[in-house]
Design a protein around this motif. Sequence first.
Motif, PDB file in Angstrom:
ATOM      1  N   GLY A  61     -48.751 -35.485  -6.820  1.00 24.84           N
ATOM      2  CA  GLY A  61     -49.680 -36.021  -5.819  1.00 24.84           C
ATOM      3  C   GLY A  61     -49.487 -35.278  -4.511  1.00 24.84           C
ATOM      4  O   GLY A  61     -48.675 -34.361  -4.392  1.00 24.84           O
TER       5      GLY A  61
ATOM      6  N   PHE B  60     -47.445 -42.693  -6.521  1.00 27.16           N
ATOM      7  CA  PHE B  60     -48.032 -41.800  -7.515  1.00 27.16           C
ATOM      8  C   PHE B  60     -47.461 -42.142  -8.888  1.00 27.16           C
ATOM      9  O   PHE B  60     -46.360 -42.700  -9.009  1.00 27.16           O
ATOM     10  CB  PHE B  60     -47.736 -40.330  -7.188  1.00 27.16           C
ATOM     11  CG  PHE B  60     -48.127 -39.937  -5.799  1.00 27.16           C
ATOM     12  CD1 PHE B  60     -49.446 -39.700  -5.476  1.00 27.16           C
ATOM     13  CD2 PHE B  60     -47.165 -39.812  -4.805  1.00 27.16           C
ATOM     14  CE1 PHE B  60     -49.802 -39.340  -4.190  1.00 27.16           C
ATOM     15  CE2 PHE B  60     -47.512 -39.448  -3.522  1.00 27.16           C
ATOM     16  CZ  PHE B  60     -48.838 -39.223  -3.214  1.00 27.16           C
TER      17      PHE B  60
ATOM     18  N   GLU C  75     -47.863 -31.201  -1.255  1.00 28.18           N
ATOM     19  CA  GLU C  75     -47.989 -31.490  -2.682  1.00 28.18           C
ATOM     20  C   GLU C  75     -46.600 -31.655  -3.302  1.00 28.18           C
ATOM     21  O   GLU C  75     -45.697 -30.837  -3.077  1.00 28.18           O
ATOM     22  CB  GLU C  75     -48.737 -30.372  -3.395  1.00 28.18           C
ATOM     23  CG  GLU C  75     -50.232 -30.399  -3.187  1.00 28.18           C
ATOM     24  CD  GLU C  75     -50.950 -29.371  -4.037  1.00 28.18           C
ATOM     25  OE1 GLU C  75     -52.183 -29.464  -4.140  1.00 28.18           O
ATOM     26  OE2 GLU C  75     -50.276 -28.486  -4.598  1.00 28.18           O
TER      27      GLU C  75
END
Length: 665
Positions: free
Chosen positions: A395, A382, A431
């Motif tokens: 991400g 990410f 997340e």
Amino acid sequence: QVTLRAGAELDARRVNQYTLILRAACPGEDEAQERLFVRVTAGHVLRCDTLFARAEADVVQVLADVAPRTPLYVVLPQPLGGLTVSGSSLGATAPQKGEALGTAEPGLRNHNTPLTLTHRGLVLAPDNGFDPSKDIQTFLLDIEVMDRHGHNCSRALRVEVLPSRRPRVTFPEPHRAVTVTEGIGPGEVVTQVQARGDHVRYALLAPVAPVLFTVDEVTGQIRSTRRLQATRAHLLIRAYNALHPKDNATATVNVTVQGTDRLAPSCVPAIFVSQVPETMSPGSTLVTLRCTGSTSADGCLHYALEGPPSSLSHFCMEGPQLKVNTTLDYDSEATAALGFQFTATIVVTVGGQPRQSTRVPVLVTVTPVNEFRPACPSSATFTVPETAAFGSVVGRVAGTDRDYPQDSLEYSLEGGPGPAQPFSIDRSTGEIRVVGALDSQQHKSYRLAVRLTDTHHDLDPRKRQSRLCDVSVRLQAVPDQLPECTPEVQELRITAGSPGSRQPVTRLLCRGGPDSAALTYSLVGGNEDGRFRLEGNTLVYLPGGRAEPQPSVLLVEVWGGSGGRRRSSLVALVVHVAPRSTPVPASSTAPRTVSGAVTGSSSGVPRSSHSPHPVPPQTLRKEPLVVLQTEAAWHPPAWFVAVLTSSGVLLLATLGCTARSLLCR
């Protein structure tokens, strides 16, 4: 004597009268002459037309299933008018055997054909019809027509009998065995026979007595004539074409009337409910039924499995044993759609009539087994800007698991969040969020170790499996950008309001970087008396009881950015406050922007720059120009000055005493 010349033909329609001149003379006498009138009148005369004149025979084709005595051929289309018709058979290529050769109708001079020729000139089919079982049959006839004067015309006729095109009467099932229970009442349907063909009718040929059954002539239903008891009967049924009875077929029906066993079998258990793991191998026995019948031995019991196709494909019966047929996969969508439960019914039937049966319901629940470890995503890299605010989403780590449900995973960050890795991960969604300051100059990227742990994949919570996944977070450098305000220096004039009121002065127009957080404003200088206050980006004046003789020079620091990379700029505001009794213009003076920027660094020490060129006099007359220069200065407190002075006096006194002692020695 006058006679008609040979070969002459009279036609009254053309010439109806002839005049003949006759002359006669005797020897030695004169010749005498007379006229003879011959009148021709119309009448019935036998004439042979072109059909009778042809040498080849006339051909008639008929089907073998033609109805008896059907007219096949007409010799003369007009009335005979005194003519007689007769015929003789020239032979038949397929004479019918067993046919009655005699005929009562006159006309045929022999009896070698089943055809009939009437005096009216009609050729009829045989009285019993043609034999439909033969191939093409041919009959040759010589037909003669004669008038009363003995004149005749003759012709040959060939009758070709073609095979029938209609379907033959047949039984698709010529032999049947039917088993019924005793106690069936009179008139009840036992079974039904069906034959193929046209105009089919049915008849019972055997047995004649005793009559236990009858057959419906039209439908073929076999019904009982009395209450049936245990017995056996052999029936012979004929099906025939009602228009052609020779077209028929027979079938045999064996009827067995059995006694009754009136009690259903008893089974243990009467209902089966079980939980099995999904790893149970095919062929494993789930339950063995113990069933007994009322009058039958266990060997006469029959076991069958009924239910939805999904259950029938996973289970099977081997005698009284219910076994697993195929793998019970808990991790499939088809099993999940059934609620991980399979339902079926074991039907246990005992021999005898009527067949008595017992139904054993079956409910099998499949339990999960944690067979597989979680799998890391194929790509876990990410990128996040270094100016990302607290709580920003970096991400999502999308782990998978082949065990059902596939998304039942827990996420954790090895080492937890801290200065070394300023990130956190959501336990349920995976997340990754920012929870600390980011600086691309110190760290170009972060390598995180995320642990995936499966949940709800096994009944035993201790049987959990996990896997470590490497996640890379790259920091994207963002260039520094100070907040920009327009204008940076403003001179404003207002008229003081009544004491205790709130009077807006101006609104600052500033903007920060595209990715920075909201700007913050604070008064850092020039507001010693507290007459001004900032409400967001709006400067507010709070009138007091006394007038302001001098203009107020205010410094407003505007902060932008986020995290550890906050930057600020300074805005100078010169505010002239006129008392209420002093007339002042209604509108404030337009702000004047000085070339150069007044900025401040993150350390809080302001810097200023101004134009080195003097301002033209006409510009000063139009609007005043205020140039601010901030210099660093040190103003110690009074106690510090007093201590320093006392220390200096004591030091001088000590030095004087020391010098005096040295001089005295």
